[in-house]
Design a protein around this motif. Structure first.
Motif, PDB file in Angstrom:
ATOM      1  N   ARG A  92      27.042 151.942   1.909  1.00 34.92           N
ATOM      2  CA  ARG A  92      27.987 151.484   2.932  1.00 34.92           C
ATOM      3  C   ARG A  92      29.082 150.595   2.348  1.00 34.92           C
ATOM      4  NH1 ARG A  92      25.226 148.963   8.045  1.00 34.92           N
ATOM      5  NH2 ARG A  92      27.403 149.072   8.764  1.00 34.92           N
ATOM      6  N   VAL A  93      28.771 149.873   1.264  1.00 35.80           N
ATOM      7  CA  VAL A  93      29.797 149.067   0.592  1.00 35.80           C
ATOM      8  C   VAL A  93      30.934 149.960   0.114  1.00 35.80           C
ATOM      9  CG1 VAL A  93      30.303 147.625  -1.418  1.00 35.80           C
ATOM     10  CG2 VAL A  93      28.211 147.233  -0.097  1.00 35.80           C
ATOM     11  N   PHE A  94      30.578 151.068  -0.528  1.00 40.04           N
ATOM     12  CA  PHE A  94      31.606 151.983  -1.035  1.00 40.04           C
ATOM     13  C   PHE A  94      32.289 152.727   0.106  1.00 40.04           C
ATOM     14  CE2 PHE A  94      29.125 151.250  -4.856  1.00 40.04           C
ATOM     15  CZ  PHE A  94      30.115 151.118  -5.817  1.00 40.04           C
ATOM     16  N   LEU A  95      31.569 152.998   1.180  1.00 34.61           N
ATOM     17  CA  LEU A  95      32.202 153.607   2.348  1.00 34.61           C
ATOM     18  C   LEU A  95      33.228 152.655   2.962  1.00 34.61           C
ATOM     19  CD1 LEU A  95      29.303 155.455   4.235  1.00 34.61           C
ATOM     20  CD2 LEU A  95      31.060 156.408   2.757  1.00 34.61           C
ATOM     21  N   THR A  96      32.936 151.364   2.926  1.00 34.97           N
ATOM     22  CA  THR A  96      33.889 150.374   3.430  1.00 34.97           C
ATOM     23  C   THR A  96      35.153 150.361   2.574  1.00 34.97           C
ATOM     24  OG1 THR A  96      32.056 148.999   4.232  1.00 34.97           O
ATOM     25  CG2 THR A  96      34.215 147.941   4.008  1.00 34.97           C
ATOM     26  N   PHE A  97      34.962 150.388   1.246  1.00 39.04           N
ATOM     27  CA  PHE A  97      36.121 150.466   0.344  1.00 39.04           C
ATOM     28  C   PHE A  97      36.919 151.739   0.606  1.00 39.04           C
ATOM     29  CE2 PHE A  97      37.829 152.525  -3.436  1.00 39.04           C
ATOM     30  CZ  PHE A  97      38.787 151.598  -3.826  1.00 39.04           C
ATOM     31  N   ASN A  98      36.216 152.862   0.763  1.00 37.40           N
ATOM     32  CA  ASN A  98      36.906 154.134   0.998  1.00 37.40           C
ATOM     33  C   ASN A  98      37.709 154.101   2.289  1.00 37.40           C
ATOM     34  OD1 ASN A  98      35.754 155.064  -1.325  1.00 37.40           O
ATOM     35  ND2 ASN A  98      34.939 156.939  -0.437  1.00 37.40           N
ATOM     36  N   GLY A  99      37.150 153.442   3.311  1.00 37.54           N
ATOM     37  CA  GLY A  99      37.879 153.359   4.571  1.00 37.54           C
ATOM     38  C   GLY A  99      39.181 152.592   4.432  1.00 37.54           C
ATOM     39  N   ILE A 100      39.131 151.455   3.712  1.00 46.41           N
ATOM     40  CA  ILE A 100      40.340 150.648   3.503  1.00 46.41           C
ATOM     41  C   ILE A 100      41.337 151.399   2.625  1.00 46.41           C
ATOM     42  CG2 ILE A 100      41.224 148.494   2.519  1.00 46.41           C
ATOM     43  CD1 ILE A 100      38.519 147.223   3.227  1.00 46.41           C
ATOM     44  N   PHE A 101      40.828 152.019   1.560  1.00 43.82           N
ATOM     45  CA  PHE A 101      41.700 152.747   0.634  1.00 43.82           C
ATOM     46  C   PHE A 101      42.392 153.916   1.328  1.00 43.82           C
ATOM     47  CE2 PHE A 101      42.526 156.003  -2.578  1.00 43.82           C
ATOM     48  CZ  PHE A 101      43.211 155.265  -3.538  1.00 43.82           C
TER      49      PHE A 101
END
Length: 391
Positions: free
Chosen positions: A32-41
């Motif tokens: 979920r940490v990387f999914l959060t980054f992907n969402g912002i990116f």
């Protein structure tokens, strides 16, 4: 001491492999940490897309408008026709071959589950304008600036283009591997990565064969017009092909492409005009890849489309990626807006498109620059005066 630099393609491959491996054992909270980054990116990428179109397309159209009359019009029209034709060929081959290569029932369900996990939070970054507005504004600015004598306005446009290129090089390209890692981490976590990667390999194989066929076809047409052996003509362009494979840059390959085009009997002045121009506007290999990848993803996810929609997509795509060779991965970056506005691609679809495209980036560039030589032969036949004998 020399520093060892890893290219973008190896980074993408490493990101995919690591995403698949780590996704098998990392806990959901880490994913979920990387999914959060992907969402912002992805939000930032969506914000940048219309600015990217405006910043790249407007100056390119302005520069094209400063050319040499009839030869400029003929070269631009021929390059656009060749680019659109390659897109249509890609569409036809995809329709014929992909249904038998893609398990649509399995992969559609697989891709649908890749969004099952949610990020911790999302940040909305609205785009300053929609994609169509950016395209129309780019055309308006580019065409009008081409007919004006305002050096100041042209300099502003070129400065803005440098801002966009700098943003891509500093903020987008370095973060792409992390973005791709997050996509495949999520797919591996949900058990879908193996099926998607299997489809990727099949698509890449088909596209490579299409590239070879396209180059043979282009030189057969050119050879028929100029009365020369097409395979000898194509053979002389191989140094440009392999240079492009190594540099992944149409611009960096121009000296080699120019030299080999002259070796094929093209007038030096015509080659000097056509080759640098086509390095910017002739994108047959890139459009072929993008259309094939888009068709595969639409089939995998049962996204509805028809012939008219795809034709409109190809016609706009051939325009929107003008000047993209000046940016690493520029063609796929410039196409994201058209993919979203015409084909309805989501952020996840766009990420998969980026991964697929970059995996074949050097082959598309090599196809583009090698095809430039065939267009130069045709322009030389029309404008070069006396016929030249075969060397």
């Amino acid at each position: 001491m020399k520093t060892f630099k890893i290219g973008l393609l190896p980074k993408i491959i490493i990101a995919i492999v690591c995403g698949v491996v780590f996704g098998m054992f990392l806990p959901g909270e880490v994913v979920r940490v990387f999914l959060t980054f992907n969402g912002i990116f992805s939000q930032f990428l969506g914000f940048l897309i219309p600015l990217l179109i405006l910043g790249l397309v407007a100056p390119a159209i302005s520069d094209i408008g400063q050319g040499a009359g009839k030869m400029l019009i003929a070269t631009t029209a021929l390059a656009y026709f060749a680019t659109v034709t390659s897109g249509l060929l890609s569409y036809a081959v995809s329709e014929l071959t992909f249904p038998s290569l893609i398990d649509t029932q399995t992969t559609a369900a697989s891709l649908a589950t890749t969004e099952a996990m949610a990020p911790f939070f999302t940040v909305e970054i609205p785009a300053p304008m929609n994609v169509m507005t950016a395209l129309v504004l780019a055309f308006t600015l580019g065409l009008t600036t081409a007919t004006m004598q305002s050096v100041a306005l042209k300099n502003v446009m070129k400065d803005f283009m440098q801002v966009i290129i700098k943003t891509i090089n500093v903020a987008i390209i370095p973060l792409l591997p992390i973005y791709i890692f997050g996509i495949f981490l999520n797919m591996a976590y949900t058990g879908d990565a193996a099926r998607v990667l299997t489809v990727f390999v099949k698509i890449i194989g088909v596209i490579f064969v299409m590239h070879i066929f396209l180059l043979i076809f282009q030189y057969c047409v050119a050879g028929a017009f100029v009365g020369k052996n097409p395979f000898r003509l194509l053979g002389r362009m191989l140094p440009a092909y392999f240079t492009a494979l190594g540099t992944q840059s149409s611009a960096a390959t121009i000296p080699v492409t120019l030299r080999q085009t002259i070796a094929n009997g093209v007038n030096k002045s015509i080659a000097g005009f056509v080759i640098p121009l086509c390095a910017t506007i002739h994108m047959s290999g890139s459009v072929m890849k993008i259309v094939a990848c888009a068709m595969a993803l639409m089939m995998m996810q049962h996204i509805s489309y028809d012939f008219v929609t795809v034709i409109g997509f190809i016609l706009m795509l051939a325009i929107s990626i003008v000047a993209a060779p000046g940016v690493p991965g520029g063609a796929i970056m410039a196409s994201l807006g058209v993919l979203a506005s015409i084909l309805g691609f989501t952020e996840a679809d766009q990420a998969l498109m980026i991964a697929l495209y970059i995996a074949m980036d050097s082959f598309g560039t090599a196809c583009n620059v090698t095809g430039d030589g065939s267009l130069a032969l045709l322009i030389d036949k029309w404008f070069g005066g006396k016929d030249k004998s075969e060397k």
